[in-house]
Design a protein around this motif. Structure first.
Motif, PDB file in Angstrom:
ATOM      1  N   THR A  85       3.390   8.742 -11.402  1.00 32.56           N
ATOM      2  CA  THR A  85       3.022   9.064 -10.031  1.00 32.56           C
ATOM      3  C   THR A  85       2.484  10.490  -9.929  1.00 32.56           C
ATOM      4  O   THR A  85       2.722  11.320 -10.804  1.00 32.56           O
ATOM      5  CB  THR A  85       4.226   8.951  -9.066  1.00 32.56           C
ATOM      6  OG1 THR A  85       5.273   9.830  -9.519  1.00 32.56           O
ATOM      7  CG2 THR A  85       4.757   7.531  -8.995  1.00 32.56           C
ATOM      8  N   ARG A 145       3.447   8.987  -5.615  1.00 36.57           N
ATOM      9  CA  ARG A 145       2.680   7.756  -5.454  1.00 36.57           C
ATOM     10  C   ARG A 145       1.767   7.545  -6.657  1.00 36.57           C
ATOM     11  O   ARG A 145       1.270   8.494  -7.260  1.00 36.57           O
ATOM     12  CB  ARG A 145       1.837   7.803  -4.176  1.00 36.57           C
ATOM     13  CG  ARG A 145       2.662   7.934  -2.899  1.00 36.57           C
ATOM     14  CD  ARG A 145       1.789   7.853  -1.668  1.00 36.57           C
ATOM     15  NE  ARG A 145       1.141   6.536  -1.565  1.00 36.57           N
ATOM     16  CZ  ARG A 145       0.313   6.198  -0.588  1.00 36.57           C
ATOM     17  NH1 ARG A 145       0.017   7.072   0.366  1.00 36.57           N
ATOM     18  NH2 ARG A 145      -0.239   5.010  -0.564  1.00 36.57           N
ATOM     19  N   SER A 146       1.537   6.287  -6.990  1.00 35.72           N
ATOM     20  CA  SER A 146       0.671   5.968  -8.136  1.00 35.72           C
ATOM     21  C   SER A 146      -0.800   6.080  -7.784  1.00 35.72           C
ATOM     22  O   SER A 146      -1.653   6.165  -8.669  1.00 35.72           O
ATOM     23  CB  SER A 146       0.975   4.550  -8.640  1.00 35.72           C
ATOM     24  OG  SER A 146       0.681   3.588  -7.630  1.00 35.72           O
TER      25      SER A 146
END
Length: 262
Positions: free
Chosen positions: A59, A63-64
């Motif tokens: 991430t 978040r990816s």
């Protein structure tokens, strides 16, 4: 061109390798062939999708999405196009802002041609039924989600999600058992499983030896910091052998597809 994929190896078929001096773009038909599930399945087939940085981070800022590129997004969307169901952990669904799978002309045409339902449902693994009734997964979707939970989850929470339209399934006592979860999907005719994480769900599937394919995109980024690895949690008794079945590259991104050795 961003989003165009160049094959560097495809099983026993040798194609153009990076640095060959020639340009080769893989067609959508070839890409579909590479990533499709086997035909005539008699059990759930689990294909897991992850993106990670070159130094192993999964991430950026939690978040990816900060890791992906156009080609990776194309492969990610294809995973949904080819699946009966999208499987995801509740934590990942919340962090990434999940909602129902979006319909589109290309997706509809592909799924119709393959004999699949117009839109795959999302199956959320949540041991405590933590999904809120007003989640976009319930309010912004064309098909009801499946919530895979436990008998120890609060009865009130299970009832609220059922009333909100979710298909709530008990698949374990204190934690969701991967085999029971897949059995529930199988009972609903959902055998082409596209798992989008997160790391705890992936680790549990590895430990239960239920991962058939890992689609891993390596992003040309160095992130460092505290980002975790793609599989964290339940340890596997033994390493699970995988075979590299295809490798694609685009603008520094490397898209690897590993198939379970059985």
């Amino acid at each position: 061109m961003a989003g165009s994929l160049t094959p560097c190896w495809d099983g026993s078929v040798q194609k153009l390798w990076p640095g060959s001096g020639a340009e080769s773009n893989i067609t959508d038909a070839e890409l579909e062939r590479l990533y499709d599930h086997p035909s005539g399945l008699d059990r759930p087939w689990v294909q897991v999708n992850f993106v990670a940085s070159a130094d192993g981070a999964m991430t950026v800022d939690g978040r990816s999405g900060g890791l992906g590129g156009a080609a990776d997004q194309k492969v990610f969307a294809l995973g949904r196009d080819l699946a009966d169901v999208v499987l995801v952990g509740a934590g990942t669904a919340a962090a990434e802002g999940y909602r129902g799978v979006v319909a589109g002309k290309a997706r509809a045409e592909r799924r119709a041609r393959l004999g699949l339902a117009p839109i795959p449902p999302i199956a959320v693994v949540s041991g405590r039924c933590s999904l809120e009734p007003d989640s976009p997964l319930l309010t912004d979707t064309l098909v009801p989600p499946i919530v895979l939970t436990t008998s120890e989850a609060p009865a009130r929470r299970r009832a609220e999600l059922t009333e909100a339209g979710a298909d709530v399934v008990v698949a374990g006592e204190s934690s969701v058992h991967p085999a029971l979860a897949l059995r529930a999907l199988d009972e609903r005719g959902l055998r082409r499983v596209d798992c989008e994480g997160g790391p705890a769900l992936f680790a549990s599937l590895i430990a239960a030896d239920l991962v058939d394919v890992l689609c891993l995109t390596v992003a040309p980024l160095l992130v460092a910091g505290g980002a975790g690895r793609i599989g964290v949690g339940v340890p596997s008794a033994v390493p699970r052998g995988m075979e590299l079945s295809s490798a694609l590259h685009d603008e520094g991104y490397l898209m690897l597809r590993y198939t379970r050795s059985r």
